[in-house]
Design an enzyme around this catalytic site. Structure first.
Site, PDB file in Angstrom:
ATOM      1  N   MET A   1      -3.935   4.449   0.874  1.00 17.06           N
ATOM      2  CA  MET A   1      -4.455   4.977   2.144  1.00 17.06           C
ATOM      3  C   MET A   1      -5.521   6.041   1.904  1.00 17.06           C
ATOM      4  O   MET A   1      -6.395   6.242   2.751  1.00 17.06           O
ATOM      5  CB  MET A   1      -3.314   5.560   2.981  1.00 17.06           C
ATOM      6  CG  MET A   1      -2.379   4.537   3.564  1.00 17.06           C
ATOM      7  SD  MET A   1      -3.182   3.411   4.736  1.00 17.06           S
ATOM      8  CE  MET A   1      -3.522   4.523   6.097  1.00 17.06           C
TER       9      MET A   1
ATOM     10  N   ILE B   1       0.854  -1.194   0.000  1.00 18.10           N
ATOM     11  CA  ILE B   1       0.000   0.000   0.000  1.00 18.10           C
ATOM     12  C   ILE B   1       0.886   1.237   0.000  1.00 18.10           C
ATOM     13  O   ILE B   1       2.030   1.193   0.466  1.00 18.10           O
ATOM     14  CB  ILE B   1      -0.946  -0.007   1.228  1.00 18.10           C
ATOM     15  CG1 ILE B   1      -2.087   0.993   1.060  1.00 18.10           C
ATOM     16  CG2 ILE B   1      -0.173   0.244   2.515  1.00 18.10           C
ATOM     17  CD1 ILE B   1      -3.193   0.835   2.105  1.00 18.10           C
ATOM     18  N   CYS B   2       0.351   2.331  -0.531  1.00 18.68           N
ATOM     19  CA  CYS B   2       0.994   3.636  -0.445  1.00 18.68           C
ATOM     20  C   CYS B   2      -0.118   4.659  -0.203  1.00 18.68           C
ATOM     21  O   CYS B   2      -1.161   4.309   0.330  1.00 18.68           O
ATOM     22  CB  CYS B   2       1.809   3.943  -1.703  1.00 18.68           C
ATOM     23  SG  CYS B   2       0.816   4.131  -3.197  1.00 18.68           S
ATOM     24  N   GLN B   3       0.069   5.882  -0.609  1.00 24.57           N
ATOM     25  CA  GLN B   3      -0.971   6.883  -0.380  1.00 24.57           C
ATOM     26  C   GLN B   3      -2.077   6.800  -1.420  1.00 24.57           C
ATOM     27  O   GLN B   3      -3.248   6.870  -1.089  1.00 24.57           O
ATOM     28  CB  GLN B   3      -0.367   8.291  -0.369  1.00 24.57           C
ATOM     29  CG  GLN B   3      -1.359   9.388  -0.017  1.00 24.57           C
ATOM     30  CD  GLN B   3      -1.993   9.190   1.353  1.00 24.57           C
ATOM     31  OE1 GLN B   3      -1.343   8.783   2.298  1.00 24.57           O
ATOM     32  NE2 GLN B   3      -3.283   9.466   1.459  1.00 24.57           N
TER      33      GLN B   3
ATOM     34  N   GLY C   1      -1.744   4.588  -4.533  1.00 21.35           N
ATOM     35  CA  GLY C   1      -1.677   3.384  -5.361  1.00 21.35           C
ATOM     36  C   GLY C   1      -0.585   3.423  -6.408  1.00 21.35           C
ATOM     37  O   GLY C   1      -0.305   2.408  -7.033  1.00 21.35           O
TER      38      GLY C   1
END
Length: 117
Positions: free
Chosen positions: A112, A83-85, A87
């Protein structure tokens, strides 16, 4: 000539957004279903500051820029959710993991920003 340059830029951006080959994608609801699964390893590839500001407790923070040198700290045989902020970085992380022999990689679409748990 300008249109060709614009087309190339758009194509490169689209290519970077495409999931890596053989990487599954889940949404935030699908992630919530996986969080209780102890056989899954979770990797957050955002910066330490982003992670500190808001994170999901099951996720281990390994920033994208350090991921290539830290793949040995992860179990290649386990399902790995990244996961990141938004995608975008997690798509890149999924490519890094696949290149390093990880078989079962899952990207969280929307990152996120889409998760409200």
């Amino acid at each position: 000539m300008e249109w060709i340059i614009i087309l190339i830029i758009v194509a490169l951006f689209a290519w970077r957004m495409m999931p890596a080959k053989d990487v599954r994608t889940i949404d935030a609801a699908g992630l919530k279903d996986k969080l209780d699964d102890k056989s899954v390893q979770f990797v957050d590839v955002r910066t330490p500051a982003e992670y500190k500001a808001r994170h999901i407790k099951e996720f281990k923070n390994i920033p994208l820029n350090t991921l290539p040198s830290k793949t040995d700290s992860l179990d290649k045989s386990k399902e790995t959710v990244v996961i990141c902020q938004s995608g975008m970085r997690s798509v890149q992380a999924a490519r890094v993991l696949k290149k390093n022999g990880f078989e079962n990689v899952v990207n969280v679409r929307g990152g996120m920003g889409a998760y409200n748990g």
